[in-house]
Design a protein around this motif. Sequence first.
Motif, mmCIF file in Angstrom:
data_model
loop_
_atom_site.group_PDB
_atom_site.id
_atom_site.type_symbol
_atom_site.label_atom_id
_atom_site.label_comp_id
_atom_site.label_asym_id
_atom_site.label_seq_id
_atom_site.Cartn_x
_atom_site.Cartn_y
_atom_site.Cartn_z
ATOM 1 N N GLY A 168 5.662 19.781 -1.205
ATOM 2 C CA GLY A 168 5.535 20.368 0.119
ATOM 3 C C GLY A 168 4.565 19.627 1.017
ATOM 4 N N LYS A 169 4.026 18.495 0.551
ATOM 5 C CA LYS A 169 3.003 17.769 1.311
ATOM 6 C C LYS A 169 3.571 16.727 2.274
ATOM 7 C CE LYS A 169 -0.646 18.294 -2.157
ATOM 8 N NZ LYS A 169 -1.596 17.566 -3.047
ATOM 9 N N GLY A 170 4.835 16.370 2.149
ATOM 10 C CA GLY A 170 5.386 15.360 3.044
ATOM 11 C C GLY A 170 4.767 14.007 2.851
ATOM 12 N N GLU A 171 4.579 13.587 1.597
ATOM 13 C CA GLU A 171 3.987 12.293 1.279
ATOM 14 C C GLU A 171 4.892 11.534 0.313
ATOM 15 O OE1 GLU A 171 -0.688 13.783 1.474
ATOM 16 O OE2 GLU A 171 0.228 13.254 -0.454
ATOM 17 N N MET A 172 4.917 10.205 0.460
ATOM 18 C CA MET A 172 5.627 9.338 -0.473
ATOM 19 C C MET A 172 4.806 8.064 -0.621
ATOM 20 S SD MET A 172 8.419 9.714 -2.298
ATOM 21 C CE MET A 172 9.288 10.948 -1.319
ATOM 22 N N ARG A 173 4.539 7.684 -1.869
ATOM 23 C CA ARG A 173 3.755 6.476 -2.138
ATOM 24 C C ARG A 173 4.388 5.718 -3.295
ATOM 25 N NH1 ARG A 173 -0.057 10.398 -1.447
ATOM 26 N NH2 ARG A 173 -0.176 10.750 -3.688
ATOM 27 N N GLY A 174 4.263 4.403 -3.261
ATOM 28 C CA GLY A 174 4.789 3.632 -4.365
ATOM 29 C C GLY A 174 4.490 2.152 -4.248
ATOM 30 N N TRP A 175 4.699 1.469 -5.379
ATOM 31 C CA TRP A 175 4.678 0.007 -5.425
ATOM 32 C C TRP A 175 6.064 -0.481 -5.064
ATOM 33 C CZ3 TRP A 175 0.212 -2.689 -6.704
ATOM 34 C CH2 TRP A 175 -0.828 -1.933 -7.239
ATOM 35 N N PHE A 176 6.121 -1.564 -4.288
ATOM 36 C CA PHE A 176 7.411 -2.024 -3.770
ATOM 37 C C PHE A 176 7.567 -3.522 -3.957
ATOM 38 C CE2 PHE A 176 10.036 -3.941 -0.522
ATOM 39 C CZ PHE A 176 11.169 -3.139 -0.518
ATOM 40 N N GLY A 177 8.760 -3.923 -4.355
ATOM 41 C CA GLY A 177 9.146 -5.324 -4.386
ATOM 42 C C GLY A 177 10.656 -5.405 -4.390
ATOM 43 N N LEU A 178 11.185 -6.600 -4.264
ATOM 44 C CA LEU A 178 12.616 -6.815 -4.384
ATOM 45 C C LEU A 178 12.970 -7.075 -5.843
ATOM 46 C CD1 LEU A 178 13.225 -8.956 -1.185
ATOM 47 C CD2 LEU A 178 13.848 -6.562 -1.547
ATOM 48 N N ALA A 179 14.118 -6.578 -6.281
ATOM 49 C CA ALA A 179 14.469 -6.600 -7.695
ATOM 50 C C ALA A 179 14.595 -8.009 -8.244
ATOM 51 C CB ALA A 179 15.774 -5.825 -7.924
ATOM 52 N N ASP A 180 14.961 -8.971 -7.399
ATOM 53 C CA ASP A 180 15.132 -10.338 -7.890
ATOM 54 C C ASP A 180 13.827 -11.133 -7.877
ATOM 55 O OD1 ASP A 180 14.810 -10.885 -5.186
ATOM 56 O OD2 ASP A 180 16.861 -11.585 -4.873
ATOM 57 N N GLY A 181 12.705 -10.482 -7.560
ATOM 58 C CA GLY A 181 11.411 -11.131 -7.621
ATOM 59 C C GLY A 181 10.994 -11.878 -6.382
ATOM 60 N N ARG A 182 11.814 -11.882 -5.336
ATOM 61 C CA ARG A 182 11.446 -12.575 -4.088
ATOM 62 C C ARG A 182 10.180 -11.972 -3.516
ATOM 63 N NH1 ARG A 182 11.522 -12.084 1.488
ATOM 64 N NH2 ARG A 182 12.606 -13.660 2.723
ATOM 65 N N ASP A 183 9.219 -12.823 -3.154
ATOM 66 C CA ASP A 183 8.003 -12.337 -2.514
ATOM 67 C C ASP A 183 8.298 -11.852 -1.098
ATOM 68 O OD1 ASP A 183 5.906 -12.557 -4.419
ATOM 69 O OD2 ASP A 183 5.919 -14.732 -4.184
ATOM 70 N N ALA A 184 7.379 -11.059 -0.580
ATOM 71 C CA ALA A 184 7.531 -10.514 0.763
ATOM 72 C C ALA A 184 7.209 -11.560 1.815
ATOM 73 C CB ALA A 184 6.628 -9.296 0.940
ATOM 74 N N ASP A 185 7.842 -11.438 2.968
ATOM 75 C CA ASP A 185 7.525 -12.232 4.155
ATOM 76 C C ASP A 185 7.646 -11.302 5.352
ATOM 77 O OD1 ASP A 185 10.261 -11.952 4.534
ATOM 78 O OD2 ASP A 185 10.636 -14.083 4.899
ATOM 79 N N PRO A 186 7.343 -11.766 6.563
ATOM 80 C CA PRO A 186 7.381 -10.862 7.715
ATOM 81 C C PRO A 186 8.731 -10.165 7.908
ATOM 82 C CG PRO A 186 6.157 -12.825 8.281
ATOM 83 C CD PRO A 186 6.731 -13.083 6.921
ATOM 84 N N LEU A 187 9.848 -10.866 7.679
ATOM 85 C CA LEU A 187 11.145 -10.228 7.873
ATOM 86 C C LEU A 187 11.409 -9.152 6.829
ATOM 87 C CD1 LEU A 187 13.621 -13.064 8.952
ATOM 88 C CD2 LEU A 187 12.872 -11.083 10.277
ATOM 89 N N SER A 188 11.047 -9.405 5.571
ATOM 90 C CA SER A 188 11.305 -8.385 4.552
ATOM 91 C C SER A 188 10.409 -7.159 4.736
ATOM 92 C CB SER A 188 11.130 -8.971 3.149
ATOM 93 O OG SER A 188 9.773 -9.198 2.842
ATOM 94 N N LEU A 189 9.261 -7.322 5.429
ATOM 95 C CA LEU A 189 8.434 -6.152 5.728
ATOM 96 C C LEU A 189 9.173 -5.155 6.614
ATOM 97 C CD1 LEU A 189 4.931 -7.780 6.372
ATOM 98 C CD2 LEU A 189 5.668 -6.487 4.351
ATOM 99 N N LEU A 190 10.120 -5.640 7.425
ATOM 100 C CA LEU A 190 10.911 -4.731 8.259
ATOM 101 C C LEU A 190 11.808 -3.854 7.400
ATOM 102 C CD1 LEU A 190 11.930 -7.169 11.159
ATOM 103 C CD2 LEU A 190 9.959 -5.610 11.026
ATOM 104 N N LEU A 191 12.200 -4.349 6.231
ATOM 105 C CA LEU A 191 12.905 -3.521 5.253
ATOM 106 C C LEU A 191 11.950 -2.566 4.560
ATOM 107 C CD1 LEU A 191 15.230 -2.838 3.158
ATOM 108 C CD2 LEU A 191 14.375 -4.802 1.851
ATOM 109 N N THR A 192 10.785 -3.086 4.173
ATOM 110 C CA THR A 192 9.852 -2.319 3.351
ATOM 111 C C THR A 192 9.445 -1.008 3.999
ATOM 112 O OG1 THR A 192 8.991 -4.397 2.469
ATOM 113 C CG2 THR A 192 7.656 -2.438 2.116
ATOM 114 N N VAL A 193 9.221 -0.998 5.309
ATOM 115 C CA VAL A 193 8.724 0.211 5.975
ATOM 116 C C VAL A 193 9.735 1.353 5.937
ATOM 117 C CG1 VAL A 193 7.155 -1.049 7.495
ATOM 118 C CG2 VAL A 193 9.498 -0.568 8.272
ATOM 119 N N ASP A 194 10.999 1.054 5.579
ATOM 120 C CA ASP A 194 12.028 2.105 5.589
ATOM 121 C C ASP A 194 12.790 2.155 4.263
ATOM 122 O OD1 ASP A 194 13.422 4.200 7.012
ATOM 123 O OD2 ASP A 194 15.135 2.847 7.201
ATOM 124 N N ALA A 195 12.164 1.719 3.172
ATOM 125 C CA ALA A 195 12.896 1.582 1.912
ATOM 126 C C ALA A 195 12.560 2.645 0.873
ATOM 127 C CB ALA A 195 12.651 0.196 1.318
#
Length: 281
Positions: free
Chosen positions: A183-210
């Motif tokens: 009931g708290k309206g919170e979600m937290r987690g560790w995030f990465g892409l399954a194939d091991g690709r590191d994050a870059d500015p474009l993939s951060l646009l995915l991360t914020v909504d994943a």
Amino acid sequence: MAQAVQATIGDSEFDRDTAVTRRAPGVYDAELSAGWTIIQAVNGGYLLALLGRALADALPHSDPFTVSAHYLSASVPGPAVIRTDVVRTGRTLSTGQASLLQYDENGAEVERIRVLAAYGDLDGLTDDVHTSAVPPRMPPYERCLGASDGPPPPVPGSSAILDRLNLRLDPATVGWAVGAPSGKGEMRGWFGLADGRDADPLSLLLTVDALPPTSFELGLKGWTPTVELTAHVRCRPAPGPLRVAITTRNLAGGFLEEDAEVWDSRDRLVAQSRQLAKAPR
């Protein structure tokens, strides 16, 4: 910690599925992959990254600083056209707009998303930081819950995107999975892409909504379609898993907001976002 890097930036499933082909100046062809669908539609963060890639090609600066998107209709897997316009160019920032369109059964174009964005050079930013923001408090990666800890609860429609993510959620935010939302309206987690690709500015646009929507922890399951999403990319992320924290403070009139923070392996706030979404019925 996370699995060893296999894919690389520029050579990964994410890069292939967000590729665009320039048809004419400012016009790009794209193919929306079914691999990034959730419940009833293509994920909004994936779509934001796709538009972000087209704007990176159309503008003189390559890094998204702020991207604001209005989601006008649900996108579906298949062909799409992205039309871009350069609004303004300057020494440190350039501004552009883009629309993603698909075709209806009669062959007419239907606009799915419209974006206004500012781009710059993240490597040119100063190192000065004055902030009260702190990384989210959550258990270590090994003590958070991923797909190997049990099948996710059934939801109607597609969950294909989950196969493309290395997502491990804070146990304090997965009560919804066992029928006991906090009931708290919170979600937290560790995030990465399954194939091991590191994050870059474009993939951060995915991360914020994943991550799963905070509405799940409010006891509401189902599609939570985004109405508007604004993402801020603050710096280039360091290699390694990201930490994502999302909160909702106000669900009213059938709509809720989600505020997201993304932190990298060097404890830097690398992206932020706010979105307005329709609550599940």
